[in-house]
Scaffold this motif. Structure first.
Motif, PDB file in Angstrom:
ATOM      1  N   SER A  26      46.421  32.953  44.700  1.00 63.91           N
ATOM      2  CA  SER A  26      46.703  31.740  44.899  1.00 63.91           C
ATOM      3  C   SER A  26      47.675  31.348  45.960  1.00 63.91           C
ATOM      4  N   THR A  27      48.430  32.413  46.438  1.00 66.57           N
ATOM      5  CA  THR A  27      49.464  32.304  47.499  1.00 66.57           C
ATOM      6  C   THR A  27      48.683  32.143  48.847  1.00 66.57           C
ATOM      7  N   GLY A  28      47.657  32.923  48.782  1.00 68.06           N
ATOM      8  CA  GLY A  28      46.691  32.944  50.065  1.00 68.06           C
ATOM      9  C   GLY A  28      46.068  31.679  50.137  1.00 68.06           C
ATOM     10  N   HIS A  29      45.575  31.013  49.216  1.00 67.49           N
ATOM     11  CA  HIS A  29      45.228  29.810  49.340  1.00 67.49           C
ATOM     12  C   HIS A  29      45.900  28.732  49.544  1.00 67.49           C
ATOM     13  N   LEU A  30      46.986  28.551  49.251  1.00 66.59           N
ATOM     14  CA  LEU A  30      48.149  27.648  49.331  1.00 66.59           C
ATOM     15  C   LEU A  30      48.667  27.798  51.075  1.00 66.59           C
ATOM     16  N   ILE A  31      48.566  29.111  51.376  1.00 64.72           N
ATOM     17  CA  ILE A  31      49.011  29.155  52.789  1.00 64.72           C
ATOM     18  C   ILE A  31      47.877  28.579  53.741  1.00 64.72           C
ATOM     19  N   HIS A 108      57.423  37.812  57.635  1.00 63.65           N
ATOM     20  CA  HIS A 108      56.335  38.591  58.416  1.00 63.65           C
ATOM     21  C   HIS A 108      54.860  38.564  58.188  1.00 63.65           C
ATOM     22  N   LEU A 109      54.649  38.249  56.841  1.00 65.92           N
ATOM     23  CA  LEU A 109      53.345  38.516  56.424  1.00 65.92           C
ATOM     24  C   LEU A 109      52.627  37.259  56.052  1.00 65.92           C
ATOM     25  N   PHE A 110      53.392  36.061  55.812  1.00 69.43           N
ATOM     26  CA  PHE A 110      52.827  34.717  55.132  1.00 69.43           C
ATOM     27  C   PHE A 110      52.172  34.103  56.433  1.00 69.43           C
ATOM     28  N   THR A 111      50.970  34.695  56.780  1.00 72.56           N
ATOM     29  CA  THR A 111      50.225  34.306  57.938  1.00 72.56           C
ATOM     30  C   THR A 111      48.740  34.096  57.591  1.00 72.56           C
ATOM     31  N   PRO A 112      48.007  33.299  58.164  1.00 68.22           N
ATOM     32  CA  PRO A 112      46.475  33.285  57.773  1.00 68.22           C
ATOM     33  C   PRO A 112      46.025  34.358  58.012  1.00 68.22           C
ATOM     34  N   THR A 113      46.032  35.129  59.299  1.00 65.84           N
ATOM     35  CA  THR A 113      45.526  36.265  59.450  1.00 65.84           C
ATOM     36  C   THR A 113      45.817  37.444  58.504  1.00 65.84           C
ATOM     37  N   VAL A 114      47.038  37.565  58.176  1.00 72.29           N
ATOM     38  CA  VAL A 114      47.285  38.667  56.949  1.00 72.29           C
ATOM     39  C   VAL A 114      46.372  38.283  55.808  1.00 72.29           C
ATOM     40  N   VAL A 115      46.485  36.809  55.334  1.00 73.01           N
ATOM     41  CA  VAL A 115      45.763  36.355  54.140  1.00 73.01           C
ATOM     42  C   VAL A 115      44.179  36.917  54.360  1.00 73.01           C
ATOM     43  N   SER A 117      42.745  39.230  55.954  1.00 71.35           N
ATOM     44  CA  SER A 117      42.571  40.681  55.978  1.00 71.35           C
ATOM     45  C   SER A 117      42.830  41.199  54.452  1.00 71.35           C
ATOM     46  N   THR A 118      43.923  40.811  53.767  1.00 70.02           N
ATOM     47  CA  THR A 118      43.964  41.097  52.417  1.00 70.02           C
ATOM     48  C   THR A 118      42.807  40.602  51.227  1.00 70.02           C
ATOM     49  N   PHE A 119      42.450  39.569  51.802  1.00 73.35           N
ATOM     50  CA  PHE A 119      41.238  38.954  50.932  1.00 73.35           C
ATOM     51  C   PHE A 119      40.050  39.919  51.057  1.00 73.35           C
ATOM     52  N   GLY A 168      47.555  36.950  49.620  1.00 73.62           N
ATOM     53  CA  GLY A 168      46.186  37.222  49.913  1.00 73.62           C
ATOM     54  C   GLY A 168      45.798  38.536  48.759  1.00 73.62           C
ATOM     55  N   THR A 169      46.931  39.029  48.369  1.00 71.81           N
ATOM     56  CA  THR A 169      46.583  40.294  47.430  1.00 71.81           C
ATOM     57  C   THR A 169      46.117  39.785  46.181  1.00 71.81           C
ATOM     58  N   SER A 170      46.536  38.879  45.485  1.00 73.29           N
ATOM     59  CA  SER A 170      46.389  38.119  44.250  1.00 73.29           C
ATOM     60  C   SER A 170      47.093  38.906  43.193  1.00 73.29           C
ATOM     61  N   ARG A 171      48.148  38.364  42.537  1.00 74.18           N
ATOM     62  CA  ARG A 171      49.004  38.783  41.195  1.00 74.18           C
ATOM     63  C   ARG A 171      47.902  39.196  40.157  1.00 74.18           C
ATOM     64  N   SER A 172      47.152  38.131  39.911  1.00 74.26           N
ATOM     65  CA  SER A 172      46.212  38.298  38.941  1.00 74.26           C
ATOM     66  C   SER A 172      45.177  39.518  39.085  1.00 74.26           C
ATOM     67  N   GLY A 173      44.554  39.420  40.210  1.00 78.19           N
ATOM     68  CA  GLY A 173      43.532  40.406  40.574  1.00 78.19           C
ATOM     69  C   GLY A 173      44.224  41.707  40.546  1.00 78.19           C
ATOM     70  N   SER A 174      45.117  42.070  41.114  1.00 82.11           N
ATOM     71  CA  SER A 174      46.011  43.506  41.031  1.00 82.11           C
ATOM     72  C   SER A 174      46.376  43.861  39.496  1.00 82.11           C
TER      73      SER A 174
END
Length: 278
Positions: A26-31, A108-115, A117-119, A168-174
């Motif tokens: 969700s965090t990745g999608h919100l970013i 440092h990590l709340f960026t579209p590129t990081v999201v 990559s972790t997707f 981008g990692t996903s709390r639910s997924g992890s």
């Protein structure tokens, strides 16, 4: 209150509710949504965390009977006390690591590129976990329900949940995939992920509101209210659907979605066809 701002708040609420409990971050999608909508200033970051509370109310509603049983049995039911203890143990690592590293991660990590990559990385991990289980390489399922979990099981899931501090990692997924790899059934892992979300997301929302209270005013109440409402409604639909889905399906489609979406973000960023704001 600006009508356009309320529409953006509603869209962000829907994005939060539909993605919070699926293994797609969700965090990745919100970013990403915030970047596209121009909804990405300091106040919007508080908004993104606060509206998670709306999604949690949906979980509380769906699991209301179980939660009432636990509350009623705390005084005499060992199973209820063990359940609360396990949730508390699973919640503790996120509190400690969040306080220690949360600020640095957001900086440092709340960026579209990081999201992106972790997707992609998370998608391949889900594919590996699902194929491992289907091949019988993951060992036998030893925990059929959350009532069979030990405090050590809860601690392991809680530590895995901390990976979701990386956007981008996903709390639910992890927590769900991690739980399955540790011997929890798909249902037990999903249920515990939902229960663990209650203190985790409510705590994060309240902490963020308190910490950034200087940014907020009474004029922001309609925006937050709209976000909470739409987050609750979309999460309620999503949670009910997911509980039916996992009874006969794997998480493989979500893995391919993560990989495809992550590649799309990287391609559009590289070509300049979409300007993703950091």
């Amino acid at each position: 209150m600006d009508a356009i701002l309320l529409i953006k708040a509603a869209i962000m609420g829907i994005v939060e509710g539909l993605t919070e409990f699926l293994p797609i971050s969700s965090t990745g999608h919100l970013i990403l949504a915030g970047s596209l909508l121009g909804f990405d200033d300091a106040k919007s970051k508080v908004f993104d965390i606060a509206i998670q509370t709306g999604a949690i109310f949906a979980v509380i509603l769906v699991y209301s009977q179980r939660l009432r049983e636990v509350a009623a049995g705390l005084g005499h039911d060992a199973r209820a006390r063990r359940f609360v203890l396990n949730v508390a143990i699973g919640f503790l690592p996120a509190v400690v690591l969040g306080l220690l590293f949360g600020k640095a991660i957001k900086a440092h990590l709340f960026t579209p590129t990081v999201v992106a990559s972790t997707f992609i990385l998370g998608g391949f991990i889900i594919l590996w976990a699902e194929r491992r289980q289907q091949a019988g390489a993951g060992g036998q399922v030893r925990v059929q329900s959350v009532d069979d979990m030990t405090p050590l099981d809860a601690l392991k899931v809680g530590l895995i949940q901390c990976l979701a501090m990386i956007p981008g990692t996903s709390r639910s997924g992890s927590t769900i995939i991690g739980g399955m790899l540790m011997g929890l059934s798909r249902k037990a892992a999903t249920d515990f992920s939902f229960f663990l979300a209650i203190p985790t997301l409510i705590g994060a929302g309240l902490y963020s509101l308190f910490k950034e209270r200087a940014l907020l005013s009474m004029a922001d109440v309609p925006m937050f209210g709209v976000g909470l409402l739409f987050s609750f409604l979309s999460a309620w639909v999503c949670v009910r659907w997911l509980l039916r889905y996992i009874s006969s399906h794997s998480f493989t489609p979500f893995a391919w979605y993560r990989i495809g979406f992550g590649i799309l973000i990287l391609v559009t960023a590289y070509t300049g066809s979409i300007v993703w704001k950091d």
